[in-house]
Scaffold this active site. Structure first.
Site, PDB file in Angstrom:
ATOM      1  N   LYS A  47      29.553 -33.550 -35.875  1.00  0.00           N
ATOM      2  CA  LYS A  47      29.745 -32.908 -34.566  1.00  0.00           C
ATOM      3  C   LYS A  47      30.910 -31.911 -34.536  1.00  0.00           C
ATOM      4  CE  LYS A  47      27.481 -36.372 -31.678  1.00  0.00           C
ATOM      5  NZ  LYS A  47      27.569 -37.213 -30.479  1.00  0.00           N
TER       6      LYS A  47
ATOM      7  N   ASP B 256      26.399 -34.337 -24.416  1.00  0.00           N
ATOM      8  CA  ASP B 256      26.756 -35.750 -24.248  1.00  0.00           C
ATOM      9  C   ASP B 256      27.398 -35.994 -22.874  1.00  0.00           C
ATOM     10  OD1 ASP B 256      25.845 -36.724 -26.684  1.00  0.00           O
ATOM     11  OD2 ASP B 256      27.732 -36.307 -27.715  1.00  0.00           O
TER      12      ASP B 256
END
Ligand code: ATR
Length: 283
Positions: free
Chosen positions: A69, A106
């Site tokens: 990420k 997210d």
């Protein structure tokens, strides 16, 4: 869009346990889209090379999971505000001119999941357990949901302090760093407690905190979805506290990605949840 260009996947290491192919596969079938979404096992050292080949193979983009990420954030040519605040990207969109766009879905995914469960914070304090990568997205989500204050409790208090100094300029809400051992002092008026630590995953014991200290009206959320009912959620349910599991966040974070990859904004439905619950139960 040509048939061949409707390709996407999830890149990570390990990635074989990822529910994302199942999730996107459900929507591809539901909306009758001729596309495919596959698991892409790629080690850390191969990440940028792999992205280049996927781009040249006509992929529309990839969802990004552990451990890539931060690397995805670094490689993207432009990123959205949530990604900038989190310093991490969980969706990469490949544009036709070669540009790579990074999103962090997210945070909005978690906010959508809590909202769907009827959680509204209305200026009340929330407790965030953990100060790692997942906690960053949760800070943004709790701010968006209107928390009056976010108390960030971490085993290593120093890491909570670093998180607060990194994120406080990105959000309006007050962020207060604390140690996990402060729990009993600050739980009594919290509207929500959310676990972003890895404690309780894969047969490890869940956090040693007394949920009895929370008000009866508090909500307990765990972003872990495997197991779906974590030890923490089990204890919360036994105390009759409202609980929110991690599957809602998983489903909602995928919505903008599916839209970008396949051109349709998909719906999070109970049928999708049932399919993912079954996949988890089947292992
Ligand atoms: P992620 O990116 O998934 O958040 P991470 O950056 O490795 O992963 O962070 C893991 C988090 O879980 C940290 O907050 C960690 O606490 P420390 O910073 O004190 O290490 C927390 N964590 C992991 N195992 C834990 C345990 N057994 N008890 C309490 N906290 C734990």
């Amino acid at each position: 869009m040509s048939e061949q260009s409707r390709l996407a996947g999830v890149i990570g290491w390990p990635v074989s346990q990822s529910l994302s192919p199942r999730l996107h596969g459900h929507w591809l079938e539901e909306y009758g889209i001729a596309g495919s979404y596959v698991a892409l096992p790629v080690q850390r050292s191969e990440f940028s090379t792999a992205l280049r080949s996927l781009q040249s193979e006509g992929y529309r983009g990839v969802s990004v999971t552990v451990p890539h990420k931060e690397a995805a954030f670094a490689i993207a040519h432009r990123v959205d505000a949530a990604a900038k605040a989190a310093g991490a990207v969980n969706q990469l969109i490949f544009h036709e001119d070669g540009a790579i766009e990074g999103l962090n879905t997210d945070a909005p995914g978690l906010a959508a999941s809590l909202r769907e469960a009827g959680v509204s914070l209305g200026g009340k304090p929330a407790i965030l357990l953990g100060a790692g990568g997942a906690a960053r997205a949760a800070v943004l989500a709790l701010s968006e949901l209107g928390a009056g204050e976010v108390r960030i409790l971490n085993r290593d208090r120093h890491r909570a302090e670093v998180l607060v100094s990194n994120l406080s300029s990105w959000v309006d809400v007050d962020l207060v760093p604390m140690a996990l051992t402060d729990w009993h002092k600050i739980a009594g008026d919290a509207a929500l407690a959310i676990n972003t630590t890895s404690a309780g995953m894969k047969d490890t014991p869940s956090l040693d905190i007394k949920l009895e200290s929370l008000p009866k009206t508090a909500v307990v959320c765990d972003i872990v979805y495997n197991p779906l009912e974590t030890g923490l959620l089990k204890r919360a349910r036994a105390l009759d506290l409202k609980t929110v599991d991690g599957l809602g966040m998983l489903m909602h974070q995928a919505v903008p990605a599916f839209k970008a990859f396949f051109g349709v904004e998909p719906k999070v439905t109970s049928a999708l949840r049932r399919e993912l619950e079954k996949a988890l139960a089947d292992g």
